[in-house]
Design a protein around this motif. Sequence first.
Motif, PDB file in Angstrom:
ATOM      1  N   ASP A   1       0.817  -1.113  -0.053  1.00  0.00           N
ATOM      2  CA  ASP A   1      -0.007   0.020  -0.113  1.00  0.00           C
ATOM      3  C   ASP A   1       0.769   1.207  -0.248  1.00  0.00           C
ATOM      4  O   ASP A   1       2.013   1.364   0.488  1.00  0.00           O
TER       5      ASP A   1
ATOM      6  N   ILE B   1      -7.768   0.292  -7.699  1.00  0.00           N
ATOM      7  CA  ILE B   1      -9.178   0.440  -7.643  1.00  0.00           C
ATOM      8  C   ILE B   1      -9.475   1.333  -8.929  1.00  0.00           C
ATOM      9  O   ILE B   1     -10.695   1.152  -9.516  1.00  0.00           O
TER      10      ILE B   1
ATOM     11  N   TRP C   1     -14.126  -4.872  -3.353  1.00  0.00           N
ATOM     12  CA  TRP C   1     -13.303  -4.162  -2.155  1.00  0.00           C
ATOM     13  C   TRP C   1     -11.864  -3.826  -2.697  1.00  0.00           C
ATOM     14  O   TRP C   1     -11.064  -4.531  -3.382  1.00  0.00           O
ATOM     15  N   GLY C   2     -11.303  -3.040  -1.917  1.00  0.00           N
ATOM     16  CA  GLY C   2     -10.153  -2.404  -2.089  1.00  0.00           C
ATOM     17  C   GLY C   2      -9.931  -1.065  -1.285  1.00  0.00           C
ATOM     18  O   GLY C   2     -10.777  -0.340  -1.055  1.00  0.00           O
ATOM     19  N   GLY C   3      -8.571  -1.124  -0.686  1.00  0.00           N
ATOM     20  CA  GLY C   3      -7.999   0.183  -0.125  1.00  0.00           C
ATOM     21  C   GLY C   3      -9.039   0.325   1.246  1.00  0.00           C
ATOM     22  O   GLY C   3      -9.010  -0.817   1.844  1.00  0.00           O
ATOM     23  N   TYR C   4      -8.817   1.384   1.776  1.00  0.00           N
ATOM     24  CA  TYR C   4      -9.327   1.551   3.240  1.00  0.00           C
ATOM     25  C   TYR C   4     -10.948   1.695   3.265  1.00  0.00           C
ATOM     26  O   TYR C   4     -11.529   2.603   2.670  1.00  0.00           O
ATOM     27  N   THR C   5     -11.616   0.873   4.147  1.00  0.00           N
ATOM     28  CA  THR C   5     -12.915   0.849   4.045  1.00  0.00           C
ATOM     29  C   THR C   5     -13.537   0.932   5.460  1.00  0.00           C
ATOM     30  O   THR C   5     -14.626   0.851   5.628  1.00  0.00           O
TER      31      THR C   5
ATOM     32  N   LYS D   1      -8.323   7.335   5.037  1.00  0.00           N
ATOM     33  CA  LYS D   1      -7.129   7.071   4.737  1.00  0.00           C
ATOM     34  C   LYS D   1      -6.577   7.205   3.447  1.00  0.00           C
ATOM     35  O   LYS D   1      -7.089   6.599   2.708  1.00  0.00           O
ATOM     36  N   THR D   2      -5.833   8.343   3.052  1.00  0.00           N
ATOM     37  CA  THR D   2      -5.353   8.697   1.771  1.00  0.00           C
ATOM     38  C   THR D   2      -4.299   7.487   1.173  1.00  0.00           C
ATOM     39  O   THR D   2      -3.269   7.777   0.923  1.00  0.00           O
ATOM     40  N   VAL D   3      -4.714   6.310   1.191  1.00  0.00           N
ATOM     41  CA  VAL D   3      -3.835   5.147   0.726  1.00  0.00           C
ATOM     42  C   VAL D   3      -3.990   5.091  -0.880  1.00  0.00           C
ATOM     43  O   VAL D   3      -5.242   5.221  -1.352  1.00  0.00           O
ATOM     44  N   LEU D   4      -3.234   4.661  -1.418  1.00  0.00           N
ATOM     45  CA  LEU D   4      -3.154   4.067  -2.567  1.00  0.00           C
ATOM     46  C   LEU D   4      -3.011   2.366  -2.611  1.00  0.00           C
ATOM     47  O   LEU D   4      -1.755   2.194  -2.450  1.00  0.00           O
ATOM     48  N   PRO D   5      -4.022   1.716  -2.686  1.00  0.00           N
ATOM     49  CA  PRO D   5      -3.879   0.236  -2.192  1.00  0.00           C
ATOM     50  C   PRO D   5      -2.983  -0.588  -3.063  1.00  0.00           C
ATOM     51  O   PRO D   5      -2.968  -0.273  -4.345  1.00  0.00           O
TER      52      PRO D   5
END
Lengths: 457, 457
Positions: A214, A228, A308-312, A317-321
């Motif tokens: 991530d 995503i 689904w993917g990333g912060y849920t 959360k400013t994530v790039l999964p």
Amino acid sequence: MTLEAVLSRIDETLPDSCERLMELMRIPSISTDPEFDADCAQAANWLVQELKSLGFSASSRPTPGHPMVIGRHTGPGRHILFYGHYDVQPVDPLELWARDPFDPQIEETPKGRVIRGRGAGDDKGQLMTFIEACRAWKDVHGTLPGNLTIFFEGEEESGSPSLIPFLEENSEELSADLALICDTGMFADEVPAIVTMLRGLAKIEFTIRAANKDLHSGMFGGVAINPIRVITKILGGLHDDQGRVTLPGFYDDVAELPEAVAAQWQGLGFDHAAFLGGVGLTTPAGEVDRTPLEQIWSRPTAEINGIWGGYTGAGFKTVLPAEASAKVSFRLVSEQDPDKILASFKAWIAAQLPPDCELVWTGPNGSPAAVMEITDPAFEATREALSEEWERPAAFVGCGGSIPIAGYFKDILGMDAMLVGFGKDDDQIHSPNEKYDLQSFHKGIRSWARVLERIAG
Amino acid sequence: MTLEAVLSRIDETLPDSCERLMELMRIPSISTDPEFDADCAQAANWLVQELKSLGFSASSRPTPGHPMVIGRHTGPGRHILFYGHYDVQPVDPLELWARDPFDPQIEETPKGRVIRGRGAGDDKGQLMTFIEACRAWKDVHGTLPGNLTIFFEGEEESGSPSLIPFLEENSEELSADLALICDTGMFADEVPAIVTMLRGLAKIEFTIRAANKDLHSGMFGGVAINPIRVITKILGGLHDDQGRVTLPGFYDDVAELPEAVAAQWQGLGFDHAAFLGGVGLTTPAGEVDRTPLEQIWSRPTAEINGIWGGYTGAGFKTVLPAEASAKVSFRLVSEQDPDKILASFKAWIAAQLPPDCELVWTGPNGSPAAVMEITDPAFEATREALSEEWERPAAFVGCGGSIPIAGYFKDILGMDAMLVGFGKDDDQIHSPNEKYDLQSFHKGIRSWARVLERIAG
């Protein structure tokens, strides 16, 4: 008249029948989740004991997955096989249930009494209609009806991985003259139906992976590919503006509905506004040039069943999964080949994949659509029996769902299947607060008594 | 030379400095999740005690969210305010951590020793560089340097909801002559940097709701609208084939990079292949006509940070979900207005919504980009101090991340900010296995001693 005696016996013992059904429903036999393996085995054993107590020679047969249950009563006449499944769907989201899904009860509702709980309508309540009909028959006649095999599986909700090998290995024992499958519904609230057309199902899960972990969108946002973004871009193109599936070759093996069937369906007066209105919708979302009944019975579909993917979680959360995933399924009709459709889907996804992304595929499986031959006189006899019990003409209909067993019975055992069930559109099967109308259960038992009177022995 | 004495003191006491940092890291001060509220308060109290022990008059100030920490040392010279944040990101997916994120340790790695654990690099390790520099300074001089205010917040990772009112209510106390912000990184492994250009951030979460409950795709597939289909269709159109964001007006307020700055960046010799290679990627995914450095420093982006809907557990569930959700954020540059961008996004989504779907919006918030005036001589003095410590010329650079505090300091307190930090690209902030190089920590402390020598007192 012994039929009248059997029907009376059914009416008198209904409370006991309900209690037995709820006992079975208390076993959380979720087949798709390994945590519930022991519960599936317990449900199988419970059914074996039930069948034995009725005089069937019965046993639970191990498989690499969940056990099969087989009961046998040898008698006169055509050999009839009855099929149902004892496994149930997962229950999440649990918070949307008004009560414990595995602590069933009979509830009063504005539309009558219902049996509430997971498996009530799919399929424990349905398979128990047949067992209870056999019980009343035996109470009155002193013996079980005709020449019967009972066959219950425990993997219907998880793709039936053990079914085909089991049918192949036990084909002699299981090949009857006709199969009865009880896993479908009424056409309308009081209109019984025999399903003669079933959609197939192909399903697959996939994950798109990009970076090796991530990333922080402040540091990498803009320059690093976001899975995503990739998965929405690709899946967002699965349907065109006309509601058609864009997969190459998807409609190649789809036959047009025969005119006679189309006319019969037209005559059913399907109220799509009421059908959709019951779940809070107004507008059919399928192919714009098809009737709603065609959309659910005779046209293929593509659906994203999960993504689904990333912060849920809560907050942001400013994530790039590193990855994103989806579960996709296709309802199939006519001669569509599940393997061909899934291969086309995989190629279609792969062709759109940008650099640095890789694909991981999980659990592809599928079963083709089934169209029944209704020339066997048992079909017309059953239609008459149902019409008598419900005091409304029973209909030959299609079914949007996939009951692959019908196709397997035909392909592996060479036996036709007749699909009769008593579910209602508002049973909420696969959803929270699943129920089965007490009327479905009661008149379902009575319907089987009438059907057995006509086709067994 | 007292500076040499301070630097020697820093070298000698480094193990104690590390131990203090790890003590702070053991407090799981995740600000975005209410479950950790007490831990955030504990981290604030820990810092207050630390500051008091150094001779600051310090206190934890309550807010409607997490407390602010303020420490004050009155002395000669320009009033300098130092800012950091004691809260940290959530830790999921926990299974990807090689160890407990809140049980830090010093690890040997092929690239040198690192302090591993959540908050190591963002921002506990960074804020402690300044505290430890003050400590060594005091040990040698007998007093703290210059005229200092310390200001730590505990909501940086959750959108700083209490920050603006707090700055407004305490503007007299907090308005210094210059702010130092320690929440950024080195330009390259050994090249220190002062950030003079920061992207802003606008973020929002939304849910698309359709049917009043989850549906069975066998019964409703094809005819009932699927919110996952809708959300992928819409979000799949957020970028065009050239990597540009398609939102109407998105680029209206984006200025081109001044030629001089572009030339300086060109001179930095940014190795985008190494930058991307470090996380397993090869190909810049942003606007195709922009350099990778522009993509992360001076161009705006749109990212989907999370998406979810339907069945996401083990196995398969052929559900048509009632809703699907996503978290989307935008990195902003130049004069882009966060409110205007979010309004445009909301309108863009709404305009594409099919019948029977409704939108629910959650938590929109944003902060504009910030571009610093570097005419204050402290900028050049700091550049010299950093160049001396790291023996490489320090660079004035941009930063892809958003550190809204810089803009608030300017807008609310009328004070310029100088952003200096010692993070590395591979620190895995916001990701599992976050770390801070021991070198960053050690030379970071030494860097602040050199900076204070030049600009404080």
